[in-house]
Design an enzyme around this catalytic site. Structure first.
Site, short mmCIF file in Angstrom:
data_model
loop_
_atom_site.label_atom_id
_atom_site.label_comp_id
_atom_site.label_asym_id
_atom_site.label_seq_id
_atom_site.Cartn_x
_atom_site.Cartn_y
_atom_site.Cartn_z
N CYS A 136 28.36 -67.72 -78.89
CA CYS A 136 29.31 -67.48 -77.79
C CYS A 136 30.68 -68.09 -78.06
O CYS A 136 31.66 -67.67 -77.46
CB CYS A 136 28.73 -68.02 -76.49
SG CYS A 136 28.48 -69.81 -76.48
N ARG A 156 33.99 -59.84 -74.39
CA ARG A 156 34.13 -60.52 -73.09
C ARG A 156 35.16 -59.78 -72.24
O ARG A 156 34.97 -59.57 -71.05
CB ARG A 156 34.58 -61.98 -73.29
CG ARG A 156 33.56 -62.90 -73.95
CD ARG A 156 32.36 -63.17 -73.05
NE ARG A 156 32.73 -63.76 -71.78
CZ ARG A 156 32.93 -65.07 -71.56
NH1 ARG A 156 32.78 -65.93 -72.53
NH2 ARG A 156 33.25 -65.52 -70.35
N GLN A 204 28.90 -64.03 -70.57
CA GLN A 204 28.76 -64.12 -72.02
C GLN A 204 27.66 -63.20 -72.52
O GLN A 204 27.83 -62.45 -73.49
CB GLN A 204 28.45 -65.57 -72.42
CG GLN A 204 28.26 -65.74 -73.91
CD GLN A 204 29.55 -65.47 -74.67
OE1 GLN A 204 30.59 -66.03 -74.34
NE2 GLN A 204 29.51 -64.59 -75.66
N ARG A 232 33.95 -71.56 -62.86
CA ARG A 232 33.22 -72.24 -63.93
C ARG A 232 32.98 -73.66 -63.45
O ARG A 232 33.95 -74.40 -63.18
CB ARG A 232 34.03 -72.23 -65.24
CG ARG A 232 33.46 -73.19 -66.27
CD ARG A 232 34.03 -73.01 -67.65
NE ARG A 232 33.49 -71.81 -68.27
CZ ARG A 232 33.58 -71.53 -69.56
NH1 ARG A 232 34.22 -72.37 -70.38
NH2 ARG A 232 33.07 -70.43 -70.05
N1 CP Z 1 32.19 -68.49 -74.69
C1 CP Z 1 32.95 -69.00 -73.74
O1 CP Z 1 32.65 -68.91 -72.53
O2 CP Z 1 34.09 -69.59 -74.19
P1 CP Z 1 35.12 -70.49 -73.37
O3 CP Z 1 34.44 -71.78 -73.06
O4 CP Z 1 36.29 -70.64 -74.29
O5 CP Z 1 35.48 -69.76 -72.09
N1 NVA Z 2 26.62 -74.00 -73.83
C1 NVA Z 2 28.06 -74.12 -73.87
C2 NVA Z 2 28.69 -72.79 -73.72
C3 NVA Z 2 30.19 -72.80 -73.84
C4 NVA Z 2 30.80 -71.45 -73.62
C5 NVA Z 2 28.53 -75.09 -72.82
O1 NVA Z 2 28.03 -75.03 -71.69
O2 NVA Z 2 29.39 -75.91 -73.12
#
Ligand code: CP
Ligand code: NVA
Length: 311
Positions: free
Chosen positions: A270, A298, A144, A114
Site C-alpha cells: 500500500c 487510489r 486501499q 483518517r
Molecule cells: N497507502 C496509504 O494510505 O498511503 P498514505 O498513508 O500516504 O495516505
Molecule cells: N498499516 C499502515 C498503512 C499505511 C497506509 C499504517 O496503518 O500505518
C-alpha cells in the site's frame, strides 16, 4: 444553495466505512466506476459530476496518497476539499466527534476521516448527516484495498479462485483484504508472527461468507503458488512496539520468497514502504511489482467511491 444534498435518491446516507458493510454488487459498481474514470469515461454524463460539492478531510495521522488522491479526485470531478488536521480543529481540544459531525454536516457534502480508533469513525457516521468515508483506522483501510482489487483485475482479471498471500503484520490493510476475500472469491493466506494475527472478528466474518482464510506463521507456505503477494510496514502509524523488526524479520518479502509464488504472481504494497525491511528493493522495483499502478488506482477508485456516496 442546498448544502449537503449528500443523501441518495433513496434518502439514505451512503457511508463508505468497511467492506463487510456492503453487498458485493455495490463494491462491483464502485470498482467499475473507478475503471471507467481511469479510461476517461464520464459515467454520470459530465466531466464534473461533483460540481459545487465539498469534501472535508480530517487527518489524525499523516498521509501522502490518501490526502492527495482524494483532493485530486474531488477537484477532477468538479468539487473541492477542506483539509483538517487534528491540531487545527477543536477536536484537538476535546470537542466531541458527535458535535464535530453535526457541525461539519452543515458545511460540507461528505467527510473523510483518517484516525486511530475505529469507534471514532462509527461515531462520526452516526452523527453526520452526510456520507462518511473511512480513510484508514487502526482496524481497516478499505479505500486501499479497493485500489488493490482494481489493480489486480486490470493486470490479471478476476480474483475468483486466486490465491492471495499476506506476509507480515496482520494489520489494518490485511483486515480489509480478508473482508475483500469474503466478497470476491479468492483464497487468502496470512503469514504473520503469532502475536500479530489479524482481527479475529474480521476473519470470522469472511469465513461466514464462505471465504477460505488461513492464518499461519510460515511465509514460504503462505506464498507457495500464490497469485498475489502483499505486505506492509512492520510498524504502523501510532505503533510503539519497538520489538516489531525482530518479530517480523522472517516475513520479509524478497526475491527468494517471490520465487515460491506462481510465476504470474504480482507484488503489492500500500506504501509507504520501508525498503529492505518488509520488502527488498529487488522486489519493489522488480518485474512483478505493481505498486505504482496500485498507488495511482487510489485516485480512480476513490472517484468511484465519491460519486457512489454523493450521486
Ligand atoms: N497507502 C496509504 O494510505 O498511503 P498514505 O498513508 O500516504 O495516505
Ligand atoms: N498499516 C499502515 C498503512 C499505511 C497506509 C499504517 O496503518 O500505518
Amino acid at each position: 444553495m442546498t448544502v449537503n444534498p449528500g443523501r441518495t435518491r433513496a434518502g439514505q446516507t451512503r457511508h463508505f466505512l468497511d467492506l463487510d458493510r456492503f453487498d458485493t454488487e455495490t463494491l462491483r459498481r464502485i470498482l467499475d466506476l473507478g475503471a471507467s474514470y481511469k479510461r476517461g469515461d464520464q459515467p454520470f454524463g459530465t466531466a464534473k459530476p461533483l460540481s459545487g460539492r465539498l469534501l472535508a478531510m480530517i487527518f489524525e495521522k499523516p498521509s501522502t496518497r490518501t490526502r492527495v488522491s482524494f483532493e485530486a479526485g474531488m477537484k477532477q470531478l468538479g468539487g473541492d476539499v477542506i483539509v483538517l488536521s487534528r491540531g487545527d480543529t477543536q477536536l484537538g481540544r476535546g470537542e466531541t466527534i458527535a458535535d464535530t459531525a453535526r457541525v461539519l454536516s452543515r458545511y460540507v457534502d461528505a467527510i473523510m476521516i483518517r484516525t486511530d480508533d475505529p469507534n471514532k469513525l462509527l461515531e462520526l457516521s452516526q452523527y453526520a448527516s452526510v456520507p462518511v468515508i473511512n480513510g484508514l483506522t487502526d482496524r481497516t483501510h478499505p479505500c486501499q484495498v479497493m485500489a488493490d482489487i482494481m489493480t489486480f483485475e486490470e493486470h490479471r482479471g478476476s480474483l475468483e479462485g486466486k490465491v492471495v498471500a499476506w506476509v507480515g503484520d496482520g494489520n489494518n490493510v490485511a483486515a480489509s483484504w480478508i473482508q475483500a476475500a469474503g466478497h470476491f472469491g479468492c483464497e487468502i493466506r496470512v503469514a504473520c508472527p503469532p502475536d500479530l494475527c489479524p482481527d479475529a472478528g474480521v476473519v470470522a466474518w469472511a469465513r461466514a461468507q464462505g471465504a477460505q482464510v488461513s492464518i499461519g506463521h510460515d511465509a514460504t507456505a503462505a506464498v507457495a503458488g500464490a497469485h498475489l503477494v502483499l505486505t506492509d510496514t512492520w510498524v504502523s502509524m501510532g505503533c510503539q512496539d519497538t520489538n516489531r523488526p525482530a518479530l517480523l524479520a522472517p516475513f520479509q518479502v524478497n526475491e527468494a520468497l517471490m520465487a515460491k509464488a506462481d510465476p504470474s504472481a504480482l507484488f503489492m504494497h500500500c506504501l509507504p514502504a520501508h525498503r529492505n525491511e518488509e520488502v527488498t528493493d529487488a522486489v519493489m522495483d522488480g518485474p512483478q511489482s505493481v505498486v505504482w499502478d496500485e498507488a495511482e488506482n487510489r485516485l480512480h477508485v476513490q472517484k468511484g467511491i465519491l460519486t457512489w456516496c454523493l450521486l
